[in-house]
Design a protein around this motif. Sequence first.
Motif, PDB file in Angstrom:
ATOM      1  N   ARG A  60       0.817  -1.219   0.000  1.00  0.00           N
ATOM      2  CA  ARG A  60       0.000   0.000   0.000  1.00  0.00           C
ATOM      3  C   ARG A  60       0.844   1.260   0.000  1.00  0.00           C
ATOM      4  N   PHE A  61       1.953   1.235   0.746  1.00  0.00           N
ATOM      5  CA  PHE A  61       2.727   2.465   0.928  1.00  0.00           C
ATOM      6  C   PHE A  61       4.116   2.413   0.296  1.00  0.00           C
ATOM      7  N   GLY A  62       4.400   1.365  -0.444  1.00  0.00           N
ATOM      8  CA  GLY A  62       5.707   1.258  -1.077  1.00  0.00           C
ATOM      9  C   GLY A  62       6.836   1.090  -0.082  1.00  0.00           C
ATOM     10  N   ALA A  63       6.542   0.430   1.052  1.00  0.00           N
ATOM     11  CA  ALA A  63       7.525   0.275   2.120  1.00  0.00           C
ATOM     12  C   ALA A  63       8.389  -0.965   1.907  1.00  0.00           C
ATOM     13  N   GLN A  64       9.562  -0.949   2.512  1.00  0.00           N
ATOM     14  CA  GLN A  64      10.423  -2.122   2.567  1.00  0.00           C
ATOM     15  C   GLN A  64       9.997  -2.967   3.756  1.00  0.00           C
ATOM     16  N   VAL A  65       9.995  -4.287   3.606  1.00  0.00           N
ATOM     17  CA  VAL A  65       9.631  -5.191   4.692  1.00  0.00           C
ATOM     18  C   VAL A  65      10.896  -5.746   5.337  1.00  0.00           C
ATOM     19  N   ALA A  66      10.931  -5.688   6.680  1.00  0.00           N
ATOM     20  CA  ALA A  66      12.002  -6.328   7.439  1.00  0.00           C
ATOM     21  C   ALA A  66      11.400  -7.496   8.211  1.00  0.00           C
ATOM     22  N   ASP A  67      12.163  -8.562   8.389  1.00  0.00           N
ATOM     23  CA  ASP A  67      11.606  -9.748   9.035  1.00  0.00           C
ATOM     24  C   ASP A  67      11.785  -9.771  10.545  1.00  0.00           C
ATOM     25  N   SER A  68      12.367  -8.711  11.111  1.00  0.00           N
ATOM     26  CA  SER A  68      12.559  -8.634  12.561  1.00  0.00           C
ATOM     27  C   SER A  68      12.868  -7.196  12.948  1.00  0.00           C
ATOM     28  N   PRO A  69      12.689  -6.853  14.239  1.00  0.00           N
ATOM     29  CA  PRO A  69      13.088  -5.511  14.679  1.00  0.00           C
ATOM     30  C   PRO A  69      14.567  -5.235  14.425  1.00  0.00           C
ATOM     31  N   GLU A  70      15.396  -6.271  14.587  1.00  0.00           N
ATOM     32  CA  GLU A  70      16.833  -6.091  14.374  1.00  0.00           C
ATOM     33  C   GLU A  70      17.124  -5.766  12.915  1.00  0.00           C
ATOM     34  N   ALA A  71      16.440  -6.470  12.007  1.00  0.00           N
ATOM     35  CA  ALA A  71      16.640  -6.215  10.584  1.00  0.00           C
ATOM     36  C   ALA A  71      16.132  -4.836  10.202  1.00  0.00           C
ATOM     37  N   LEU A  72      15.049  -4.421  10.821  1.00  0.00           N
ATOM     38  CA  LEU A  72      14.505  -3.083  10.530  1.00  0.00           C
ATOM     39  C   LEU A  72      15.511  -2.007  10.940  1.00  0.00           C
ATOM     40  N   LEU A  73      16.060  -2.133  12.144  1.00  0.00           N
ATOM     41  CA  LEU A  73      17.023  -1.130  12.608  1.00  0.00           C
ATOM     42  C   LEU A  73      18.300  -1.161  11.778  1.00  0.00           C
ATOM     43  N   ALA A  74      18.641  -2.323  11.263  1.00  0.00           N
ATOM     44  CA  ALA A  74      19.842  -2.443  10.432  1.00  0.00           C
ATOM     45  C   ALA A  74      19.630  -1.897   9.028  1.00  0.00           C
ATOM     46  N   ALA A  75      18.368  -1.559   8.698  1.00  0.00           N
ATOM     47  CA  ALA A  75      18.055  -1.072   7.348  1.00  0.00           C
ATOM     48  C   ALA A  75      18.336   0.410   7.184  1.00  0.00           C
ATOM     49  N   GLY A  76      18.923   1.014   8.204  1.00  0.00           N
ATOM     50  CA  GLY A  76      19.312   2.416   8.084  1.00  0.00           C
ATOM     51  C   GLY A  76      18.185   3.398   8.314  1.00  0.00           C
ATOM     52  N   VAL A  77      17.316   3.117   9.295  1.00  0.00           N
ATOM     53  CA  VAL A  77      16.214   4.044   9.578  1.00  0.00           C
ATOM     54  C   VAL A  77      16.724   5.215  10.414  1.00  0.00           C
ATOM     55  N   ASP A  78      16.106   6.365  10.199  1.00  0.00           N
ATOM     56  CA  ASP A  78      16.456   7.574  10.960  1.00  0.00           C
ATOM     57  C   ASP A  78      15.614   7.720  12.218  1.00  0.00           C
ATOM     58  N   GLY A  79      14.412   7.121  12.215  1.00  0.00           N
ATOM     59  CA  GLY A  79      13.514   7.178  13.354  1.00  0.00           C
ATOM     60  C   GLY A  79      12.726   5.891  13.438  1.00  0.00           C
ATOM     61  N   LEU A  80      12.290   5.543  14.649  1.00  0.00           N
ATOM     62  CA  LEU A  80      11.579   4.289  14.888  1.00  0.00           C
ATOM     63  C   LEU A  80      10.221   4.574  15.513  1.00  0.00           C
ATOM     64  N   VAL A  81       9.150   4.040  14.905  1.00  0.00           N
ATOM     65  CA  VAL A  81       7.790   4.146  15.440  1.00  0.00           C
ATOM     66  C   VAL A  81       7.374   2.780  15.950  1.00  0.00           C
ATOM     67  N   ILE A  82       7.013   2.707  17.236  1.00  0.00           N
ATOM     68  CA  ILE A  82       6.613   1.451  17.866  1.00  0.00           C
ATOM     69  C   ILE A  82       5.105   1.450  18.074  1.00  0.00           C
ATOM     70  N   ALA A  83       4.424   0.551  17.372  1.00  0.00           N
ATOM     71  CA  ALA A  83       2.979   0.392  17.507  1.00  0.00           C
ATOM     72  C   ALA A  83       2.645  -1.074  17.764  1.00  0.00           C
ATOM     73  N   ALA A  84       3.573  -1.784  18.371  1.00  0.00           N
ATOM     74  CA  ALA A  84       3.414  -3.203  18.672  1.00  0.00           C
ATOM     75  C   ALA A  84       2.689  -3.370  20.010  1.00  0.00           C
ATOM     76  N   ALA A  85       2.509  -4.617  20.449  1.00  0.00           N
ATOM     77  CA  ALA A  85       1.820  -4.905  21.703  1.00  0.00           C
ATOM     78  C   ALA A  85       2.569  -4.300  22.885  1.00  0.00           C
ATOM     79  N   THR A  86       1.807  -3.898  23.905  1.00  0.00           N
ATOM     80  CA  THR A  86       2.380  -3.230  25.073  1.00  0.00           C
ATOM     81  C   THR A  86       3.506  -4.025  25.712  1.00  0.00           C
ATOM     82  N   ASP A  87       3.362  -5.340  25.793  1.00  0.00           N
ATOM     83  CA  ASP A  87       4.360  -6.166  26.478  1.00  0.00           C
ATOM     84  C   ASP A  87       5.764  -6.010  25.912  1.00  0.00           C
TER      85      ASP A  87
END
Length: 334
Positions: A44-71
């Motif tokens: 829908r948004f032309g985003a890249q998919v990462a298979d884990s939080p670690e992979a997402l952070l390794a993808a060179g993001v400038d900011g992180l939005v957390i909308a996962a479960a509270t735990d």
Amino acid sequence: MRIGILGLGRIGAFHAETLSALDAVESLVVADPVADAAKAAAERFGAQVADSPEALLAAGVDGLVIAAATDVHPELIRAGLAAGVPVFCEKPVARTMAEGVGVLRDVRDSGVPVQIGYQRRFDAGYAAARAAVRAGELGALHTVRCVGLDPAPPPAAYIAGSGGIFRDCSVHDFDILRWVTGREVAEVYAVGGNRGADYIREAGDADTTGAVLTLDDGTLVTVSNSRHNARGYDVRMELHGFADSLAVGLDDKLPIRSAEPGVTFPEGTPHGFFMDRFADAYRAELTAFTEVVAGTRPSPCTVEDALEAGWIAEACTLSLRGHRPVTLAEVRTA
């Protein structure tokens, strides 16, 4: 800038849509334990998919939005801190106050900015009320009334892990109360009832609550919340001072009808849920986060702010269970 989003449920997908429309955001990287949710957001948004939080952070993001479960909020916030990446996290900071205090300590030690998602701070009506209070237009306040009514209760799975109505619903009223008035809560007395969904009662929660809060300057506050409001999503605040009174949320989409003969207000279609009531506020909130990422403004809603609202929720929960007044000093030392 490149923004990563962890969690693509209802609010995560909504944030992805909002972020994708911001000029400052060039691309998104998304991750979710449910692969289909991440894939749908990517398409829908032309985003890249990462298979884990670690992979997402390794993808060179400038900011992180957390909308996962509270735990998992604490561990994901800490992952962002370790990567040196500014973090936006939906409330609450953690499932318990003890965990939240630990996160606060780590945030302070890291020096990485963290913004917690209390979108009412970015609503035009609440901002105008804050400005009026701070300018002295109302005189000294003597009464504040807060209302937060959902059109229907959330599912049983959400209730089971929410921590209770004060922690997942009323906490928005507690945060905006502090932000608008500039005062702290000294004491609470809370009551609650259950006349609706059985699974809420079975979870040990209440579906309708009322709380009387006393601020540190003696101002009296009532906070009324319910999981059941058939007419729509109703969020309001009244501020009464010795010089004037002011209300937030009295627009044509207010989900209530007048019994007065000849009165047609409100005439519009009632607000259906929080995402239409606060659509503009969410956009302003995430715009602010891009400025935090860019280093042009400090966090407009810190972990400290979120924990202050959490202590009020903790006091109300204790008051409801014990049928007695509870001071904030008591829960802070518990």
